[in-house]
Write an enzyme that holds these catalytic residues in place. Structure first.
Site, PDB file in Angstrom:
ATOM      1  N   GLU A 154       0.992  -1.047  -0.118  1.00  0.00           N
ATOM      2  CA  GLU A 154      -0.251   0.264  -0.131  1.00  0.00           C
ATOM      3  C   GLU A 154       0.842   0.983  -0.189  1.00  0.00           C
ATOM      4  OE1 GLU A 154      -1.104   3.040   1.527  1.00  0.00           O
ATOM      5  OE2 GLU A 154      -1.598   1.671   2.771  1.00  0.00           O
ATOM      6  N   CYS A 181      -2.208   7.671   4.653  1.00  0.00           N
ATOM      7  CA  CYS A 181      -2.294   7.599   3.422  1.00  0.00           C
ATOM      8  C   CYS A 181      -3.126   7.679   3.012  1.00  0.00           C
ATOM      9  CB  CYS A 181      -1.850   6.295   3.155  1.00  0.00           C
ATOM     10  SG  CYS A 181      -0.720   5.584   4.338  1.00  0.00           S
TER      11      CYS A 181
END
Length: 543
Positions: free
Chosen positions: A293, A327
């Site tokens: 990720e 994120c």
């Protein structure tokens, strides 16, 4: 020995504590902060269950108070990387053979330790080492990591229960084996929960792990390792080391028994890792699992029907909680012209009300960015915006690193929807917005989709259901986590599996069964009870 088809305790999300004045958790956390600040730690590597010290020490300091020393960690050399791999492989056979319910019990115990006696310590370590306020630490290093452990155990049990059908006279079975070799967990600074989840999700499926955290997260990683060891994770199953990235890559990606990487970090680093693995593919025992990720340029797009207060709150929370170092943090927004003035008024008022400072003062909503490198990068973009035509500083724009790495929450308004800060990931408390013609919502959706290489999170805010459906369809590949009438942050384990595609990663969804399936290699077993004794089939017989 007794056997059974065991049912694990049902996973539920850990309740978030308030830390309100007068609450027992607030008093306990403040006491723990004082205790940790008063000591200088000597943090070792953990290899094969043993503490290992190199003597090459790296200083740790709170980002919001960089003159204060929290301690030192011992940097790893190439020899320590090899030792960690050797320790992992030595532990592999026994760990893989351990009955799954005992692996489950170890990580369920870890969850109970974090939710209970270690809650204040892990939260305080996150607050000091990563400059998170009490609430941001609580939802991360108390609740989310506990949720990861509990839900992953439940997913593990569900995976093992998935079995094929069997025809008459045969029995088909599916054996969920761990990968053949070791897994490399490379974890980021911004979430203690991610740092804990990446190695443990692999380990609970029977794998052995070499774990390298970010240097700026070592302080809380050390507490996690203490918890894992107290939970009963056997020596060598998870090995914690602190090498440089290039040293780790050279040793790990050239090793025959490298079986996979579990990664969260930058897109550039992940692409470099993928390239290294590809170049070395002929060396490996099996094709490695590559799970990552990575970056995001997460968006909020408001429809002309949107409530300005909802849009403003989504910006204030979504862009600036934990200094925008999530994120999923909103870093670009598209506001229709008809509600811009109202949105602007509330956002400016919100940002003026933010208190900024150290995490030890619970009144501070904003704390420091993680380190000087991040500070300098963000300050550079802000300085550039102040000079560039067509860019307005709507709010913020200040910065100071004399005591800590403090960047004021900053909102830029760019006339050019492809301005640099609308496109590049900054990873800090800077949001750039573009005001669009209220009659061009659909064209703006095309702009949202095409502006960034990333596809992690995004949000649409609207009171018009047709507009919501249109945005949901047109932005179907623009975000792996898509929010309707909410900020684009705050995914909860077991509720919103997290991950994105395009330049944002492999979308293997942390907090879901999907992720755990990546850490097993199924073997199909077919058993025939009365096998044939003649090769001839009936169709061969003559009429």
């Amino acid at each position: 020995m007794p056997k059974g088809f065991y049912k694990v305790p049902a996973a539920v999300n850990e309740p978030i504590k308030s830390y309100a004045p007068g609450s027992p958790e607030r008093a306990e956390l403040k006491k723990m902060l004082e205790q940790l600040r008063s000591a200088e730690l000597d943090i070792p590597m953990y290899i094969g269950g043993k503490e290992v010290r190199s003597g090459d020490k790296v200083r740790l300091a709170p980002p919001h108070d960089h003159k204060h020393t929290l301690g030192y960690f011992h940097k790893s050399g190439k020899e320590h990387i090899q030792q960690a791999i050797d320790a992992a492989l030595a532990a592999k056979e026994k760990w893989a053979a351990l009955s799954w319910e005992h692996r489950a019990s170890i990580f369920l115990k870890a969850a109970e330790l974090i939710a209970g006696p270690y809650r204040a310590k892990l939260n305080a370590a996150t607050m000091l080492g990563q400059s998170k306020n009490a609430f941001q630490a609580e939802i991360d290093s108390a609740c989310e990591i506990t949720d990861f452990l509990r839900f992953n155990v439940q997913y593990m049990a569900e995976i093992y229960s998935q079995q094929p059908n069997s025809s008459a006279g045969i029995w088909n079975r599916l054996e969920w084996r761990p990968l053949e070799g070791f897994v490399y967990a490379l974890t980021p600074f911004n979430f203690t929960a991610i740092a804990g989840n990446l190695p443990t999700s692999c380990a609970m499926m029977g794998n052995v792990v070499v774990w390298k955290p970010s240097n700026t997260q070592v302080y809380s990683a050390n507490v996690l390792m203490e918890i894992f060891m107290k939970s009963g994770v056997p020596a060598g199953v998870i090995n914690l080391i602190y090498p440089s990235g290039p040293d780790a890559a050279e040793v790990i990606f050239n090793h025959r028994d490298f079986a996979g990487i579990h990664f969260t970090g930058s897109t550039e680093v992940f692409q470099s890792i993928w390239k290294s693995i590809g170049n070395n593919i002929h060396r490996y025992r099996s094709y490695p699992r590559i799970v990552g990720e990575t970056g995001g340029k997460d968006f909020i797009v408001a429809h002309p029907s949107a409530d300005p207060a909802v849009v403003a709150t989504a910006i204030s929370r979504g862009a600036f909680e934990y200094q925008g170092q999530k994120c999923s943090a909103a870093s670009r927004a598209y506001i229709p012209s008809n509600i811009w003035n109202a949105v602007r008024e509330q956002v400016v008022a919100d940002l003026k009300s933010f208190q900024m400072g150290g995490t030890e003062d619970f009144g501070n909503f904003i704390n420091a960015v993680i380190d000087e490198k991040s500070f300098d990068k963000l300050a550079g973009f802000i300085d550039r915006a102040k000079k560039d035509k067509g860019v307005e500083i709507v709010a913020g724009g200040g910065y100071d690193k004399s005591k800590g790495y403090f960047i004021e929450p900053t909102v830029l308004k760019a006339d050019d929807p492809k301005y640099v800060t609308m496109c590049e990931e900054l990873f800090g408390p800077v949001l750039t917005l573009h005001v669009y013609d209220e009659n061009k919502f659909e064209e703006t959706l095309d702009l949202v989709d095409s502006t960034s290489i990333y596809a992690l999170t995004g949000a649409v805010i609207s009171q018009d259901r047709y507009a919501i459906e249109l945005a949901t369809k047109k932005l179907s590949n623009s975000a792996g986590n898509f929010y309707i009438n909410d900020k684009p942050t705050g995914a909860v384990v077991g509720q919103q599996p997290f991950g994105g595609a395009r330049g944002s990663g492999t979308n293997d969804k942390a907090g879901a069964m999907i992720n755990l399936l990546r850490w097993v290699s199924p073997r199909t077993i077919k058993e025939t009870w009365v096998p044939p004794v003649d090769y001839r089939y009936p169709f061969l017989a003559k009429d």
